[in-house]
Design a protein around this motif. Sequence first.
Motif: not given
Length: 321
Positions: A3-8, A10-12, A97
């Motif tokens: 999930l952390a990778e997907f969040a990265v 998505e966010r950046y 971040p």
Amino acid sequence: MALAEFAVIERYFLRRNYHNSSIKLGIGDDCALLNIPKNQTLTISTDTLVEGVHFSSQCTAEDLGHKLLAVNLSDLASMGAKPLAVTLALTLPKIDPNWLQSFSDGFFKLADHYAIDLIGGDTTSGPLTLTAQVFGLVPRGVALRRSTASPKQLIYLTGYLGNAGLGLKATQGYQQTSVTSALHHLHRPQPRVETGLAILHYASACIDVSDGLAADLNHILQSSQVGAIIDWGKLPLATEVKAYISHTGDWTMPLIAGDDYELCFTVSPALQADLEAILGKHKLNFSLIGKIEAKRGLRLQKDGVVSDFNHKGFEHFSELK
Ligand code: ADP
Ligand code: MG
């Protein structure tokens, strides 16, 4: 993918809208989909930056985002291609971040300047390693290559030589220069995309100067099976680089230092006037620095004397030779 990778991603890195209509599918599936316009050739290149090899910890994340894309665009420029899209493979020691925000700011500022879309990539953990792959378009049959120089053609160079080399000297302790300006040249190279497009129908051979003029011009000479003579007095050197040479005596630096990302290209004398007119019209900076010759090897004319120039630029694995 965690999930952390997907969040990265998505966010950046995920953008909802793409600049180019030929991108049918971007980030989010197993592959991106691109439609190639008729009569165009897809032009592809990859470059990696590794911490400790290509950059030091002094280089900011925003610089890295810019430089990673810039060095890749420089390869497209040298073929005369128009940039279209890019993929990004990031190996990161940790999720930071602030670092990711600055990196993506630097990356997208340049990407948006050229209306290039980030269409995919990979995100993994490990020692900091940054890879981009760029995709460009060039009309069929006209891409500029290294292998098409011939005797009597004139050799041109964009911009200045040795500015990034001076930046590297500044990181190594040379202080008699404006460190900020020298580092800017090293960390924020400007890919010569506009020049690549402008010279497309006039130039014969072209290369981008990433490993030093001598090394990169030699690639043209070897591929084209020709030689060349460069006129030292015509090399475009900034005042700071001239000052560095007179302080240190190290006059070969502008010829062997890398990272300038200028274009070096050859032109037939018959097209010289047209070429110079088009570059002038677009206010693109250039210098005529030498000539292609049938006799193999690279020669330098300096202080009225012509001698072979065999100093090497940077090469990975050069100990293997
Ligand atoms: P897969 O496991 O199928 O290879 P990933 O889970 O690695 O796909 O990536 C999911 C999506 O996110 C893909 O579309 C991929 O191209 C994209 N992607 C992954 N990392 C990046 C990145 N650093 N920048 C842009 N897109 C990325
Ligand atoms: Mg993957």
